[in-house]
Write a protein that holds these residues in place. Structure first.
Motif, mmCIF file in Angstrom:
data_model
loop_
_atom_site.group_PDB
_atom_site.id
_atom_site.type_symbol
_atom_site.label_atom_id
_atom_site.label_comp_id
_atom_site.label_asym_id
_atom_site.label_seq_id
_atom_site.Cartn_x
_atom_site.Cartn_y
_atom_site.Cartn_z
ATOM 1 N N ALA A 1 97.720 38.277 65.227
ATOM 2 C CA ALA A 1 97.498 39.468 64.623
ATOM 3 C C ALA A 1 96.123 39.958 64.486
ATOM 4 C CB ALA A 1 98.417 40.078 63.487
ATOM 5 N N ALA A 2 95.129 39.155 64.442
ATOM 6 C CA ALA A 2 93.759 39.194 64.455
ATOM 7 C C ALA A 2 93.361 39.498 63.170
ATOM 8 C CB ALA A 2 93.187 40.418 65.316
ATOM 9 N N MET A 3 94.102 38.878 62.248
ATOM 10 C CA MET A 3 93.869 39.038 60.830
ATOM 11 C C MET A 3 92.836 37.612 60.261
ATOM 12 S SD MET A 3 95.372 41.575 60.058
ATOM 13 C CE MET A 3 95.439 41.788 58.388
ATOM 14 N N GLU A 4 92.623 36.662 61.186
ATOM 15 C CA GLU A 4 91.865 35.483 60.823
ATOM 16 C C GLU A 4 90.543 35.658 61.661
ATOM 17 O OE1 GLU A 4 92.231 33.316 58.604
ATOM 18 O OE2 GLU A 4 94.114 34.268 57.639
ATOM 19 N N PRO A 5 89.547 34.883 61.397
ATOM 20 C CA PRO A 5 88.393 34.795 62.185
ATOM 21 C C PRO A 5 88.678 33.986 63.419
ATOM 22 C CG PRO A 5 87.695 34.308 59.949
ATOM 23 C CD PRO A 5 89.196 34.556 60.019
ATOM 24 N N LEU A 6 87.901 34.140 64.297
ATOM 25 C CA LEU A 6 88.231 33.505 65.749
ATOM 26 C C LEU A 6 86.927 33.038 66.367
ATOM 27 C CD1 LEU A 6 90.204 33.036 68.040
ATOM 28 C CD2 LEU A 6 89.539 35.180 68.968
ATOM 29 N N GLN A 7 86.650 31.812 66.854
ATOM 30 C CA GLN A 7 85.869 30.980 67.406
ATOM 31 C C GLN A 7 85.999 30.623 68.681
ATOM 32 O OE1 GLN A 7 84.664 28.054 64.351
ATOM 33 N NE2 GLN A 7 83.429 29.533 63.063
ATOM 34 N N GLY A 8 84.872 30.406 69.165
ATOM 35 C CA GLY A 8 85.187 29.811 70.755
ATOM 36 C C GLY A 8 84.174 30.540 71.747
ATOM 37 N N ALA A 9 83.991 30.059 73.094
ATOM 38 C CA ALA A 9 83.142 30.599 74.019
ATOM 39 C C ALA A 9 83.439 32.024 74.347
ATOM 40 C CB ALA A 9 83.120 29.902 75.327
ATOM 41 N N GLY A 10 82.696 32.902 74.600
ATOM 42 C CA GLY A 10 83.081 34.126 74.912
ATOM 43 C C GLY A 10 81.760 34.920 75.887
ATOM 44 N N LEU A 11 81.919 36.394 75.766
ATOM 45 C CA LEU A 11 81.152 37.365 76.515
ATOM 46 C C LEU A 11 80.620 38.393 75.498
ATOM 47 C CD1 LEU A 11 80.036 37.342 79.515
ATOM 48 C CD2 LEU A 11 81.953 39.271 79.927
ATOM 49 N N THR A 12 79.426 38.638 75.801
ATOM 50 C CA THR A 12 78.888 39.930 74.907
ATOM 51 C C THR A 12 78.431 40.978 76.005
ATOM 52 O OG1 THR A 12 78.168 38.455 73.257
ATOM 53 C CG2 THR A 12 77.157 40.619 73.242
ATOM 54 N N VAL A 13 78.710 42.171 75.856
ATOM 55 C CA VAL A 13 78.224 43.464 76.715
ATOM 56 C C VAL A 13 77.851 44.499 75.758
ATOM 57 C CG1 VAL A 13 79.217 45.108 78.304
ATOM 58 C CG2 VAL A 13 80.283 42.729 78.189
#
Length: 254
Positions: A104-116
């Motif tokens: 539900a996106a209530m907790e922090p999330l870590q990992g590889a990703g993309l920034t625009v």
């Protein structure tokens, strides 16, 4: 020798009486208007009444109030989570609850990703390509459709979580713009707009490149200098959503 009053003298006397009555009525009306104005202002300057504030001032004021309320809500949610953890009956219950909060996106999330990053064109920008018409004001600013296109492309690319500016998006989040001002979950932002997503960077990049709305936006980047930057990240941390999750009905009103 005195002239006895006749019809003409009587008319002039009547006109003078009517004039005096009208003068008194005008002064009485003026006094009434001054009184009403004083009661309405109650000692304040009518030109600075809150009802005359610009829309931008009202939006910024509401955004500051919403930010304070969200901080208080985040603190209450943290306390509620502590109490929930204390009441958990087994490690399985705790694991299940953590999984639901993460989904539900209530907790922090870590990992590889993309920034625009999207940004308005420079001031007084002109056409950079021969044969392209000179821009109008709408050609030089970021619009709601541009931000929404990037967010949607990231979801299609398999994003595990998306963040716009400093806020995590949830299923009920809506991107709204007034002019070149972003309204997101009760707060106001100005460009540049930063959008982050955690997920497989190759899939996220491919989804962004394939989006037709983004392709059209890139034409304006080349023609007028709108800002566009894509960066792959080996490690990103998205905050947990801290706003309200309550659904409200507007009764059919927009």
């Amino acid at each position: 020798m005195s002239i006895p009053p006749g019809p003409a003298g009587t008319r002039r006397s009547g006109i003078r009486n009517v004039g005096r009555a009208l003068t008194c009525a005008v002064f009485a009306l003026a006094g009434l208007l001054f009184y009403v104005s004083a009661q309405t202002a109650r000692g304040t300057d009518l030109r600075t009444d809150n009802s005359l504030l610009s829309l931008g001032d009202v939006i910024r004021q509401r955004s500051s109030q919403n930010q304070q309320a969200q901080a208080q809500l985040a603190d209450l949610q943290a306390r509620a989570q502590d109490l929930t953890d204390q009441q958990a009956h087994s490690p399985a219950d705790t694991a299940q609850l953590d999984g639901l909060r993460l989904g539900a996106a209530m907790e922090p999330l870590q990992g590889a990703g993309l920034t625009v990053t999207l940004n308005d064109a420079p001031p007084n920008a002109t056409a950079r390509i021969p044969g392209v018409a000179e821009p109008n004001v709408n050609d030089l600013v970021i619009h709601q459709q541009d931000i929404q296109a990037v967010v949607n492309a990231m979801w299609r690319g398999g994003a595990e979580g998306v963040q716009v500016m400093d806020q995590r998006l949830i299923s009920t989040s809506a991107v709204r713009c007034v002019g070149n001002t972003l309204l997101l979950q009760g707060r106001v932002y100005s460009p540049p707009y930063v959008i982050k997503a955690v997920g497989r960077t190759d899939a996220l990049s491919a989804a962004v490149e394939a989006d037709p709305t983004i392709r059209k936006y890139l034409q304006y980047v080349q023609a007028y200098g709108l800002g566009w930057k894509v960066q792959e990240n080996g490690e990103l941390t998205l905050p947990g959503y801290s706003g309200t999750t309550e659904l409200r009905s507007t009764g059919g009103q927009p």
